[in-house]
Scaffold this motif. Structure first.
Motif, PDB file in Angstrom:
ATOM      1  N   ILE A  84       0.824  -1.210   0.000  1.00 42.59           N
ATOM      2  CA  ILE A  84       0.000   0.000   0.000  1.00 42.59           C
ATOM      3  C   ILE A  84       0.858   1.260   0.000  1.00 42.59           C
ATOM      4  N   ILE A  85       2.020   1.220   0.635  1.00 41.45           N
ATOM      5  CA  ILE A  85       2.838   2.435   0.741  1.00 41.45           C
ATOM      6  C   ILE A  85       3.731   2.657  -0.478  1.00 41.45           C
ATOM      7  N   VAL A  86       3.799   1.657  -1.386  1.00 44.76           N
ATOM      8  CA  VAL A  86       4.729   1.753  -2.517  1.00 44.76           C
ATOM      9  C   VAL A  86       4.501   3.004  -3.373  1.00 44.76           C
ATOM     10  N   PRO A  87       3.258   3.353  -3.753  1.00 42.44           N
ATOM     11  CA  PRO A  87       3.091   4.515  -4.628  1.00 42.44           C
ATOM     12  C   PRO A  87       3.383   5.856  -3.945  1.00 42.44           C
ATOM     13  N   VAL A  88       3.295   5.906  -2.613  1.00 46.24           N
ATOM     14  CA  VAL A  88       3.381   7.203  -1.943  1.00 46.24           C
ATOM     15  C   VAL A  88       4.713   7.457  -1.244  1.00 46.24           C
ATOM     16  N   LEU A  89       5.479   6.409  -0.961  1.00 49.56           N
ATOM     17  CA  LEU A  89       6.755   6.629  -0.265  1.00 49.56           C
ATOM     18  C   LEU A  89       7.689   7.552  -1.051  1.00 49.56           C
ATOM     19  N   PRO A  90       7.885   7.342  -2.375  1.00 46.02           N
ATOM     20  CA  PRO A  90       8.750   8.272  -3.112  1.00 46.02           C
ATOM     21  C   PRO A  90       8.243   9.716  -3.077  1.00 46.02           C
ATOM     22  N   MET A  91       6.920   9.894  -3.134  1.00 46.10           N
ATOM     23  CA  MET A  91       6.375  11.249  -3.120  1.00 46.10           C
ATOM     24  C   MET A  91       6.551  11.898  -1.748  1.00 46.10           C
ATOM     25  N   LEU A  92       6.461  11.104  -0.691  1.00 42.98           N
ATOM     26  CA  LEU A  92       6.697  11.648   0.645  1.00 42.98           C
ATOM     27  C   LEU A  92       8.153  12.062   0.797  1.00 42.98           C
ATOM     28  N   VAL A  93       9.050  11.255   0.251  1.00 39.62           N
ATOM     29  CA  VAL A  93      10.474  11.619   0.279  1.00 39.62           C
ATOM     30  C   VAL A  93      10.686  12.912  -0.493  1.00 39.62           C
ATOM     31  N   LYS A  94      10.011  13.048  -1.642  1.00 40.50           N
ATOM     32  CA  LYS A  94      10.161  14.258  -2.459  1.00 40.50           C
ATOM     33  C   LYS A  94       9.676  15.497  -1.701  1.00 40.50           C
ATOM     34  N   GLU A  95       8.645  15.337  -0.856  1.00 44.83           N
ATOM     35  CA  GLU A  95       8.179  16.457  -0.041  1.00 44.83           C
ATOM     36  C   GLU A  95       9.300  17.027   0.823  1.00 44.83           C
ATOM     37  N   PHE A  96      10.145  16.134   1.347  1.00 43.52           N
ATOM     38  CA  PHE A  96      11.227  16.564   2.231  1.00 43.52           C
ATOM     39  C   PHE A  96      12.436  17.083   1.456  1.00 43.52           C
ATOM     40  N   THR A  97      12.745  16.454   0.290  1.00 43.36           N
ATOM     41  CA  THR A  97      13.944  16.849  -0.446  1.00 43.36           C
ATOM     42  C   THR A  97      13.701  18.036  -1.369  1.00 43.36           C
ATOM     43  N   GLY A  98      12.469  18.167  -1.888  1.00 46.48           N
ATOM     44  CA  GLY A  98      12.143  19.290  -2.753  1.00 46.48           C
ATOM     45  C   GLY A  98      12.396  19.063  -4.220  1.00 46.48           C
ATOM     46  N   ASP A  99      13.080  17.967  -4.611  1.00 50.42           N
ATOM     47  CA  ASP A  99      13.304  17.698  -6.033  1.00 50.42           C
ATOM     48  C   ASP A  99      13.398  16.198  -6.259  1.00 50.42           C
ATOM     49  N   THR A 100      13.177  15.806  -7.505  1.00 54.45           N
ATOM     50  CA  THR A 100      13.118  14.385  -7.860  1.00 54.45           C
ATOM     51  C   THR A 100      14.486  13.721  -7.783  1.00 54.45           C
ATOM     52  N   GLU A 101      15.549  14.441  -8.166  1.00 56.50           N
ATOM     53  CA  GLU A 101      16.881  13.839  -8.205  1.00 56.50           C
ATOM     54  C   GLU A 101      17.295  13.328  -6.823  1.00 56.50           C
ATOM     55  N   HIS A 102      17.177  14.199  -5.810  1.00 58.90           N
ATOM     56  CA  HIS A 102      17.570  13.781  -4.463  1.00 58.90           C
ATOM     57  C   HIS A 102      16.604  12.739  -3.903  1.00 58.90           C
ATOM     58  N   ALA A 103      15.324  12.856  -4.273  1.00 54.38           N
ATOM     59  CA  ALA A 103      14.350  11.870  -3.806  1.00 54.38           C
ATOM     60  C   ALA A 103      14.693  10.485  -4.342  1.00 54.38           C
ATOM     61  N   ALA A 104      15.064  10.407  -5.640  1.00 58.90           N
ATOM     62  CA  ALA A 104      15.423   9.122  -6.233  1.00 58.90           C
ATOM     63  C   ALA A 104      16.620   8.504  -5.525  1.00 58.90           C
ATOM     64  N   ALA A 105      17.605   9.343  -5.186  1.00 57.86           N
ATOM     65  CA  ALA A 105      18.786   8.834  -4.481  1.00 57.86           C
ATOM     66  C   ALA A 105      18.404   8.259  -3.119  1.00 57.86           C
ATOM     67  N   TYR A 106      17.539   8.969  -2.400  1.00 61.62           N
ATOM     68  CA  TYR A 106      17.115   8.484  -1.085  1.00 61.62           C
ATOM     69  C   TYR A 106      16.307   7.190  -1.196  1.00 61.62           C
ATOM     70  N   VAL A 107      15.422   7.112  -2.184  1.00 63.47           N
ATOM     71  CA  VAL A 107      14.609   5.910  -2.348  1.00 63.47           C
ATOM     72  C   VAL A 107      15.505   4.699  -2.629  1.00 63.47           C
ATOM     73  N   GLY A 108      16.526   4.890  -3.454  1.00 62.36           N
ATOM     74  CA  GLY A 108      17.478   3.809  -3.710  1.00 62.36           C
ATOM     75  C   GLY A 108      18.223   3.392  -2.452  1.00 62.36           C
ATOM     76  N   GLU A 109      18.621   4.380  -1.640  1.00 65.11           N
ATOM     77  CA  GLU A 109      19.299   4.070  -0.384  1.00 65.11           C
ATOM     78  C   GLU A 109      18.363   3.346   0.585  1.00 65.11           C
ATOM     79  N   PHE A 110      17.109   3.762   0.605  1.00 62.07           N
ATOM     80  CA  PHE A 110      16.139   3.088   1.474  1.00 62.07           C
ATOM     81  C   PHE A 110      16.016   1.611   1.103  1.00 62.07           C
ATOM     82  N   ALA A 111      15.941   1.328  -0.213  1.00 61.25           N
ATOM     83  CA  ALA A 111      15.802  -0.062  -0.662  1.00 61.25           C
ATOM     84  C   ALA A 111      17.017  -0.891  -0.245  1.00 61.25           C
TER      85      ALA A 111
END
Length: 409
Positions: free
Chosen positions: A36-63
């Motif tokens: 259930i959280i799969v579609p929204v976790l990246p967007m929540l990360v983007k809320e904190f980072t402010g841009d897609t590039e840094h959000a993608a890096a964090y999502v990869g690190e989370f995995a």
């Protein structure tokens, strides 16, 4: 145990059916809460980072962090289940995941999400207890079908979870985390009141830290040649099957211009195929032909599917390979069933912890391997290497896995 084609299908006893039904509910709630959280976790990360590039890096690190935490925790939970019972470990996992989802629902920063992913990696490693529960409860000839049902429950969660999460995320980006926490609380209540313990006290072993580490897992494999070979068979399928979901979006966009909506529809189609194979075909196939034939058929079929994915000239023909890909669902239940027969009753949790740990490590490494092969094919090797190089690589791995399954099983 009979493994040849003359084995007769047999009906499950009422006790076996009840055990399978109970543990399938556990798998369904676990997978639903996670997806259930799969579609929204990246967007929540983007809320904190402010841009897609840094959000993608964090999502990869989370995995990566999630996989490492699961790799380290799985042997511990497996050993705990041998000492204190499967039910307690399932309950601990459910409460831990509920706390994790609540933490992420309230997280004020990326750092808190990182802590949540670590907790999730540790507490989501309940698969050893679930798999050992089946080994405790069912005779050997019925286990493959039961693992097929738990796999089907995961497939339902895989299909329905993201869709539910996407709808909830439109209402509030944090709502899916609250719903996942509620599902885990429901799982804890279900386990506490309805799920009986499968491991009698007389078959438990004292907890030893020496049996609860990654090194203990490697030692178990070093001492048990049969388990070592079967685990290698299982891991090769897990790694190869990871190739498609890891690269599907980029590959189909690059070759066929698929939109995200098209990818979503295709994943639903593929997921439905896996669901049908695991819920309807596994038990019948294994009862008729045996675990060895199921594993070899699964490996051969998926290799054919990947070769189709790599060579079709048009996107409209891509789904032709999907029925072959869906037959991957034959492999894991068959090999898992055979693995449970490779160790004594008092080592089932420890073995399943080893299986989960190795698969977590493979799940960390396989995406890196196949994405780099794809990047190499469209980058430095563009013009002389096939665009589907990663799919050819996965097919080669599958062919080797099929040969190994034939020899080891």
């Amino acid at each position: 145990m009979a493994t040849t084609a003359d084995r007769k299908p047999s009906a499950m006893s009422p006790a076996s059916r009840r055990a399978v039904a109970l543990i399938t509910v556990v798998s369904l709630l676990n997978s639903m809460a996670a997806m259930i959280i799969v579609p929204v976790l990246p967007m929540l990360v983007k809320e904190f980072t402010g841009d897609t590039e840094h959000a993608a890096a964090y999502v990869g690190e989370f995995a990566a962090i999630f996989a490492v935490a699961q790799f380290l925790a799985a042997p511990v939970l497996g050993a705990l289940s041998d000492a204190f019972g499967r039910r307690r470990v399932i309950l601990i996992s459910a409460f831990g995941l509920a706390a994790d989802y609540l933490l992420m629902a309230l997280a004020p920063s990326v750092g808190w999400l990182l802590i949540g992913r670590i907790i999730a990696g540790v507490t989501s490693a309940s698969a050893p207890a679930v798999n050992a529960y089946i080994a405790d409860s069912l005779p050997a000839e019925e286990r493959a079908g039961a693992y097929g049902w738990t796999g089907a429950a995961f497939a339902i969660g895989f299909l329905a979870g993201p869709a539910i999460g996407g709808v909830l995320g439109h209402i509030d980006p944090r709502l899916p985390f609250w719903v996942s926490a509620a599902l885990c609380c429901a799982l804890a209540g279900y386990g506490a009141f309805l799920l009986p313990e499968s491991l009698p006290k007389e078959r438990r072993v004292p907890f030893r830290f020496a049996h609860a580490s990654v090194w203990s897992s490697f030692r178990l494999l070093a001492e048990n040649r049969t388990a070592r070979g079967l685990l290698l068979v299982l891991t090769m399928m897990m790694m190869a099957a990871t190739c498609l979901p890891t690269t599907l979006v980029l590959y189909t966009d690059y070759r066929f211009g698929w939109s995200t909506a098209t990818v979503g529809l295709y994943l639903t189609f593929a997921g439905a195929g896996h669901l049908l194979v695991q819920s309807l075909l596994v038990r019948r196939f294994v009862a008729r032909f045996g675990e060895r034939a199921a594993a070899v058929t699964g490996y051969s079929s998926v290799a054919i599917g990947f070769l189709i994915f790599a060579t079709v000239p048009h996107g409209a023909l891509f789904p032709i390979g999907t029925p072959f890909y869906a037959l991957a669902g034959l492999v894991t239940p068959a090999v898992q069933a055979r693995l449970t027969q490779a160790v004594a009753h008092d080592q089932q949790g420890r073995l399943q912890g080893t299986v989960a740990g190795v698969q977590a490590l493979a799940g960390l490494l396989a995406p890196i391997l196949f994405t780099q092969l794809f990047a190499f094919a469209i980058g430095p090797a563009h013009g002389w290497a096939p665009i589907g190089l990663h799919l050819y690589g996965a097919a080669a791995l599958l062919i080797c896995g099929g040969v190994l399954a034939w020899r080891k099983m």
